[in-house]
Design a protein around this motif. Structure first.
Motif, mmCIF file in Angstrom:
data_model
loop_
_atom_site.group_PDB
_atom_site.id
_atom_site.type_symbol
_atom_site.label_atom_id
_atom_site.label_comp_id
_atom_site.label_asym_id
_atom_site.label_seq_id
_atom_site.Cartn_x
_atom_site.Cartn_y
_atom_site.Cartn_z
ATOM 1 N N PRO A 845 69.658 46.547 38.151
ATOM 2 C CA PRO A 845 68.770 47.648 38.573
ATOM 3 C C PRO A 845 69.537 48.849 39.109
ATOM 4 O O PRO A 845 70.558 48.713 39.793
ATOM 5 C CB PRO A 845 67.929 46.998 39.690
ATOM 6 C CG PRO A 845 68.010 45.539 39.438
ATOM 7 C CD PRO A 845 69.363 45.297 38.856
ATOM 8 N N PHE A 846 69.027 50.034 38.792
ATOM 9 C CA PHE A 846 69.536 51.313 39.300
ATOM 10 C C PHE A 846 71.018 51.509 38.974
ATOM 11 O O PHE A 846 71.730 52.221 39.687
ATOM 12 C CB PHE A 846 69.317 51.420 40.814
ATOM 13 C CG PHE A 846 67.975 50.937 41.277
ATOM 14 C CD1 PHE A 846 66.823 51.240 40.561
ATOM 15 C CD2 PHE A 846 67.851 50.160 42.429
ATOM 16 C CE1 PHE A 846 65.576 50.794 40.983
ATOM 17 C CE2 PHE A 846 66.611 49.716 42.853
ATOM 18 C CZ PHE A 846 65.474 50.020 42.137
ATOM 19 N N SER A 847 71.480 50.886 37.890
ATOM 20 C CA SER A 847 72.903 50.992 37.544
ATOM 21 C C SER A 847 73.259 52.356 36.981
ATOM 22 O O SER A 847 74.426 52.615 36.698
ATOM 23 C CB SER A 847 73.290 49.894 36.543
ATOM 24 O OG SER A 847 72.448 49.892 35.421
ATOM 25 N N ASP A 848 72.267 53.230 36.812
ATOM 26 C CA ASP A 848 72.585 54.607 36.433
ATOM 27 C C ASP A 848 73.203 55.368 37.595
ATOM 28 O O ASP A 848 73.923 56.339 37.390
ATOM 29 C CB ASP A 848 71.334 55.343 35.921
ATOM 30 C CG ASP A 848 70.088 54.918 36.641
ATOM 31 O OD1 ASP A 848 70.216 54.428 37.782
ATOM 32 O OD2 ASP A 848 68.991 55.050 36.080
ATOM 33 N N VAL A 849 72.937 54.915 38.838
ATOM 34 C CA VAL A 849 73.540 55.580 40.000
ATOM 35 C C VAL A 849 74.379 54.635 40.853
ATOM 36 O O VAL A 849 75.317 55.078 41.528
ATOM 37 C CB VAL A 849 72.465 56.256 40.892
ATOM 38 C CG1 VAL A 849 71.790 57.374 40.150
ATOM 39 C CG2 VAL A 849 71.448 55.249 41.390
ATOM 40 N N LEU A 850 74.065 53.323 40.833
ATOM 41 C CA LEU A 850 74.818 52.358 41.641
ATOM 42 C C LEU A 850 75.997 51.790 40.861
ATOM 43 O O LEU A 850 75.854 51.408 39.700
ATOM 44 C CB LEU A 850 73.913 51.211 42.098
ATOM 45 C CG LEU A 850 72.796 51.547 43.086
ATOM 46 C CD1 LEU A 850 71.979 50.310 43.415
ATOM 47 C CD2 LEU A 850 73.365 52.156 44.361
ATOM 48 N N ASN A 851 77.126 51.716 41.510
ATOM 49 C CA ASN A 851 78.325 51.103 40.927
ATOM 50 C C ASN A 851 78.359 49.641 41.339
ATOM 51 O O ASN A 851 78.913 49.274 42.382
ATOM 52 C CB ASN A 851 79.574 51.846 41.409
ATOM 53 C CG ASN A 851 80.848 51.225 40.883
ATOM 54 O OD1 ASN A 851 80.836 50.422 39.944
ATOM 55 N ND2 ASN A 851 81.972 51.578 41.489
ATOM 56 N N TRP A 913 62.543 59.320 36.797
ATOM 57 C CA TRP A 913 62.852 60.754 36.847
ATOM 58 C C TRP A 913 64.082 61.071 36.002
ATOM 59 O O TRP A 913 64.098 62.051 35.239
ATOM 60 C CB TRP A 913 63.046 61.152 38.303
ATOM 61 C CG TRP A 913 63.858 62.380 38.590
ATOM 62 C CD1 TRP A 913 65.129 62.424 39.071
ATOM 63 C CD2 TRP A 913 63.448 63.754 38.456
ATOM 64 N NE1 TRP A 913 65.550 63.719 39.244
ATOM 65 C CE2 TRP A 913 64.540 64.566 38.877
ATOM 66 C CE3 TRP A 913 62.295 64.376 38.019
ATOM 67 C CZ2 TRP A 913 64.494 65.952 38.874
ATOM 68 C CZ3 TRP A 913 62.246 65.765 38.016
ATOM 69 C CH2 TRP A 913 63.324 66.533 38.443
ATOM 70 N N LEU A 914 65.130 60.250 36.114
ATOM 71 C CA LEU A 914 66.341 60.492 35.331
ATOM 72 C C LEU A 914 66.054 60.414 33.839
ATOM 73 O O LEU A 914 66.580 61.206 33.053
ATOM 74 C CB LEU A 914 67.431 59.476 35.696
ATOM 75 C CG LEU A 914 68.149 59.677 37.021
ATOM 76 C CD1 LEU A 914 69.248 58.637 37.181
ATOM 77 C CD2 LEU A 914 68.734 61.072 37.135
ATOM 78 N N ARG A 915 65.228 59.449 33.446
ATOM 79 C CA ARG A 915 64.912 59.339 31.998
ATOM 80 C C ARG A 915 64.077 60.524 31.536
ATOM 81 O O ARG A 915 64.216 60.979 30.395
ATOM 82 C CB ARG A 915 64.157 58.034 31.723
ATOM 83 C CG ARG A 915 65.041 56.824 31.460
ATOM 84 C CD ARG A 915 65.792 56.421 32.674
ATOM 85 N NE ARG A 915 66.693 55.298 32.463
ATOM 86 C CZ ARG A 915 67.499 54.840 33.396
ATOM 87 N NH1 ARG A 915 67.523 55.419 34.597
ATOM 88 N NH2 ARG A 915 68.295 53.825 33.148
ATOM 89 N N ARG A 916 63.219 61.028 32.424
ATOM 90 C CA ARG A 916 62.423 62.204 32.048
ATOM 91 C C ARG A 916 63.318 63.430 31.874
ATOM 92 O O ARG A 916 63.033 64.301 31.040
ATOM 93 C CB ARG A 916 61.359 62.464 33.108
ATOM 94 C CG ARG A 916 60.480 63.686 32.809
ATOM 95 C CD ARG A 916 59.725 63.512 31.496
ATOM 96 N NE ARG A 916 58.872 64.658 31.231
ATOM 97 C CZ ARG A 916 59.247 65.758 30.590
ATOM 98 N NH1 ARG A 916 60.497 65.873 30.143
ATOM 99 N NH2 ARG A 916 58.393 66.742 30.382
ATOM 100 N N LEU A 917 64.412 63.483 32.632
ATOM 101 C CA LEU A 917 65.355 64.588 32.458
ATOM 102 C C LEU A 917 66.019 64.536 31.091
ATOM 103 O O LEU A 917 66.553 65.545 30.613
ATOM 104 C CB LEU A 917 66.438 64.534 33.536
ATOM 105 C CG LEU A 917 66.028 64.911 34.963
ATOM 106 C CD1 LEU A 917 67.188 64.684 35.921
ATOM 107 C CD2 LEU A 917 65.548 66.343 35.046
#
Length: 924
Positions: A845-851, A913-917
């Motif tokens: 989860p949230f691996s688009d921002v979490l390392n 939100w990131l995917r909508r961008l």
């Protein structure tokens, strides 16, 4: 016999006339009632669409079914065909960190993971399995230019929130600028993308030439500098932000007819050879003139006067100079063609003269000045002609204030002469807009005196305290660089400042004129003469246009966030290696809070819709549905203002109320989803507008992905928020969202949070759970009762607390079950235990921002035998860091009522939100 033959012939003819229509009818009947139909439609001679239908389809395979069960396929009109979407390659990488490392926005939607062949099905109202994505939106060069300008506007707007970017030459600072940070960011954006096309038509000396050794020298210097410039000039007009109409305007009498005709003929010429003037009616063109008659010449063409940027020394608002559109540029009298020997002057203490002026007596202002002060006061030295042997520039250097009264025109070369010599300029004029005043605060380094206040001149100057004067004089020295002429031009000099003023006007064009590619004939014939009947067409921006512009601004702000310090945040400021890019995440989160809106469809009845479990392993379904429906910050009741649309069905509830237990028949669930999307697609235009790309579903059930297969667009286009984030089952990290599986046994997280420090954890690794799925049997076979450091259990011994074991363990094993996700991941985070993800094909989860590598261990199924070796190879120091990081990111997985900033609800929204961008939606 003749009569018989004639009768037979007549009968045959009648029979033939009867049979021909019958045959046609039979052929048509066979054609329309055959097993399959294939038709072809060509729109605009560009795109070919094919549509096929099958009469054998039953009602469950078509969303918009007729009563007889047939498919209600129809072909879209041209207007419906234009409703399409495109996914940007620029933001396709799975992580925010990676997507923000690109320097430019690429709006070329040329390759999608679901790109189709050249023959397309039309996106029909009945959405069935046969539909594929419509033709891609073709982005013109102008689209890319406008997108770049939107990003530049966003960057300039946000510049005040961050520190300034380092600059090797000059960093604007101080009260000489209205907003030094905004100016600096704007200048850097100009250097990065601004392009000017110069029309090649016309011959010197009227065109491509100008004076370089006179009071009008600014004309020639700019023309020459612009034509040899390699940074801002482009030879490709398609890439130009502005088009320059180069002309040298001068006439010795007051008959403006020949000059006006020359201007009209020239613009007619370029309008007939190029599409750019007609495209914008001159709004993205600019002219430049330092002559008094520059404004008069522009009146030859109404669109030149009303629409185009006029770069004028004679910046007189009483003569229709418009500061929001036109540019005031300095009048510089270069006697020798250069500024050598003219720059520099002594300190304030070495300037004995209060005020000085020398010049001819012409125009409305100078006679008044000379009448009041000529030979009237020794402190204010005025001359019509300087005494022999007295140096003009020497007098400037001896004076504290240099008087700069208007002559025939409002501008005066004395303004720049004063600045060159370190003398504070006194602007004596009415209706004058000083050069570069959109970025420079002239009140901080000059004095402005109106005509009516000329008698009070000495009083005004003496009221300036010595301390204030010293500050003003120093500021004059600081802003001098913006008025200097160099060969070749230098950054921040007068050439670049003129360009920057034009650049700022180009940024403002969006809301004034329609700057879009279209056929010239739609405006007027390319060879038509330009007369006063033409006006600028007003562009009507839809709510969707504004929504997409806001997203472009957000993308620019996120991309640029790494260059500035983070914004202060009263709740939490993301920092550290737990984030791929902490600054970018923080900026993205703040942008989400500022503008993100979700529309929740009202259709559907509980318990399948608008409901979900809140006290089970699938609790995230119910928790999110309830939280978003109660939310006032992100939820909008107006679908026109929404960025995304939520499909509020619960897969868990469908399994409970629609699915027949143990049947493995997904048909009823799929039919429910089809009918629901059929319903909203019929009532609202939004699903068909984007083919589902700005819609999202959420499911924590194992069958969430299976449910999405009901509608190809739901699977291929929509954002799927899934606990079962399995890439081997079609989970796409660039489009879909991995949802944490949280087992809320009591409905809250009270009593489950917190754990001891690393030194008080005696167990190396721990797992307890049912043996199901492909990985857990391997884990138990290898480690159950095999090693005292690795505690692996099917069932915990009686009296042993599960959460107590988690708090005693350094590492918590989180193997996949039937699905790749496991609630043990969040349980480990809650108790401060470092999670060990044992799975294949799982996207955390949230691996688009979490390392995740910074606070967890990832182990593939084939490395289960090496589990102890992997864990013991982690040093004590490294483990302590990882364990602290687990505590740092715990807030992102906590469930709160009501939700709190940065908690799991907001993190789910942020992932959406990131995917909508990453997508761009187009309306009619």
């Amino acid at each position: 016999m003749a009569n018989s033959s004639s009768s037979s012939s007549s009968t045959s003819m009648k029979l033939l006339l009867f049979m021909v229509p019958l045959v046609i009818v039979m052929v048509l009947a066979l054609f329309f009632h055959g097993p399959s139909v294939s038709t072809t439609l060509v729109l605009n001679g560009k795109h070919k669409f094919s549509s096929s239908s099958n009469n054998n389809n039953n009602s469950s395979s078509s969303l918009f079914s007729n009563n007889n069960g047939g498919s209600d396929d129809v072909m879209l009109t041209k207007e419906e065909k234009n409703k399409t979407m495109a996914i940007s390659d620029e933001y396709s990488p799975p992580t925010l960190h990676e997507s923000l490392n690109k320097n430019e926005v690429d709006l070329n939607m040329s390759s999608k993971p679901w790109q189709v062949n050249e023959s397309y099905y039309v996106p029909l109202p009945p959405l069935n399995e046969s539909h594929v994505v419509p033709p891609k939106k073709e982005f013109s060069m102008l689209d890319r230019i406008e997108a770049g300008l939107i990003q530049a506007r966003a960057a300039i707007k946000e510049a005040r929130n961050w520190n300034q970017t380092q600059d090797p030459d000059y960093v604007p600072l101080g009260p000489m600028y209205w907003n030094a940070k905004a100016f600096h960011r704007s200048y850097l954006e100009m250097e990065k993308q601004f392009k000017v096309f110069i029309y090649e038509e016309g011959e010197p000396p009227v065109f491509h030439n100008g004076p370089c050794l006179s009071i009008y020298s600014s004309e020639g210097h700019f023309i020459n500098a612009m034509e040899i410039n390699e940074q801002f000039r482009t030879r490709d007009p398609q890439k130009a932000h502005y088009t320059m109409m180069v002309k040298f305007v001068y006439k010795s009498d007051f008959d403006f007819g020949p000059i006006k005709r020359t201007t009209i003929d020239y613009i007619n010429l370029i309008a007939s050879r190029y599409p750019f003037w007609n495209r914008s009616l001159g709004a993205d063109h600019f002219m430049l003139s330092c002559h008094d008659w520059g404004p008069v010449i522009s009146f030859a063409i109404p669109n030149l006067h009303k629409n185009s940027i006029r770069v004028l020394c004679n910046a007189n608002t009483s003569e229709r100079f418009n500061p929001t559109k036109d540019v005031s540029f300095p009048e510089i009298n270069l006697l020798k063609g250069s500024i050598d020997d003219f720059v520099g002057g002594p300190s304030p203490s070495q300037r004995p003269i209060l005020a000085f002026y020398a010049g001819r007596n012409h125009g409305p202002v100078r006679p008044i000045l000379l009448d009041h002060w000529f030979n009237k006061d020794k402190d204010i030295q005025l001359y019509k002609t300087l005494p022999k042997g007295v140096s003009y520039y020497s007098m400037l250097r001896k004076s504290k204030f240099c008087l700069c009264p208007s002559g025939y025109e409002v501008a005066s070369p004395r303004v720049v002469e004063a600045i060159y010599t370190g003398c504070v300029p006194v602007l004596i004029s009415d209706h004058y807009v000083p050069p570069f005043s959109e970025v420079m605060n002239w009140k901080s380094f000059s004095i402005e005196v109106s005509l009516k206040d000329i008698p009070k001149l000495k009083e005004i100057l003496l009221s300036v305290s010595p301390r204030k004067y010293i500050k003003m004089q120093r500021r004059v020295g600081q802003i001098r660089r913006h008025f200097e002429v160099h060969y070749p031009p230098r950054r921040y000099d007068v050439f670049h400042m003129i360009l920057h003023s034009v650049w700022l006007r180009r940024l403002n064009i969006k809301n004034q004129t329609e700057v879009v590619d279209h056929d010239i004939s739609k405006t007027w014939a390319s060879s038509a003469p330009l007369n006063e009947s033409y006006v600028v067409p007003q562009r009507k921006f839809s709510i969707l246009d504004r929504t997409e512009a806001g997203l472009l601004q957000a993308r620019a702000a996120i991309r640029d966030a790494r260059n500035w310090n983070q914004t202060l945040d009263q709740d939490y400021v993301p920092i550290g290696p737990v984030y791929r890019n902490a600054k970018a995440f923080h900026r993205s989160y703040l942008e989400m809070e500022k503008q993100f809106k979700v529309f929740v469809y009202k259709e559907g009845e509980p318990p399948i819709f608008h409901n979900g479990p809140c006290k089970s392993i699938y609790s995230m379904e119910g928790n999110f549905i309830h939280a978003i429906e109660m939310n006032e910050q992100f939820r909008t009741r107006d679908p026109k203002k929404a960025h995304v649309f939520f499909l509020p069905f619960s897969v868990v509830m469908m399994v409970r109320f629609v699915y027949e237990r143990n049947s493995r028949d997904f048909g009823p669930i799929r039919t429910t989803v089809k009918d629901y999307i059929n319903l909203i697609a019929g009532r609202y235009p939004y699903w068909n507008r984007s083919l589902g790309a700005d819609h999202f579903m959420l499911s924590c059930h194992d069958w969430g992905p299976e449910t999405s297969f009901s509608i190809p667009y739901l699977y291929k286009n929509s954002i799927r928020v899934l606990c079962n984030a399995n890439t081997s089952e079609g989970f796409n990290p660039t489009k879909d969202v991995s949802l944490p599986e949280i087992n809320l046994q009591t409905g809250t997280i009270d009593g489950f949070l917190g754990g001891p420090s690393a030194s008080k954890r005696s167990i190396l690794a721990f797992f307890a759970g049912g043996v199901h799925g492909p990985i857990r049997p391997i884990l138990l076979e290898q480690w159950e009762n095999k090693d005292e450091d690795i505690k692996v259990h099917k069932y915990l011994p009686k009296g042993v607390s599960y959460y107590g074991m988690l708090r005693k363990s350094k590492f918590c094993l989180c193997p996949s079950g039937y699905e790749v996700a496991s609630p043990r991941v969040v349980e480990a985070i809650y108790t401060g235990c470092v999670p060990v993800l044992i799975s294949d094909h799982y996207v955390p989860p949230f691996s688009d921002v979490l390392n995740w590598k910074s606070f967890s261990v990832e182990v593939s199924s084939r490395d289960i035998p090496k589990l102890k070796e992997i864990l013991t190879n982690i040093s004590s120091r490294q483990y302590i860091r990882m364990q602290r990081r687990v505590d740092n990111i715990r807030r992102h997985f906590e469930v709160h009522y009501p939700p709190k900033r940065f908690d799991v609800f907001h993190m789910i929204l942020h992932s959406v939100w990131l995917r909508r961008l990453n997508i761009r939606i187009y309306d009619d």
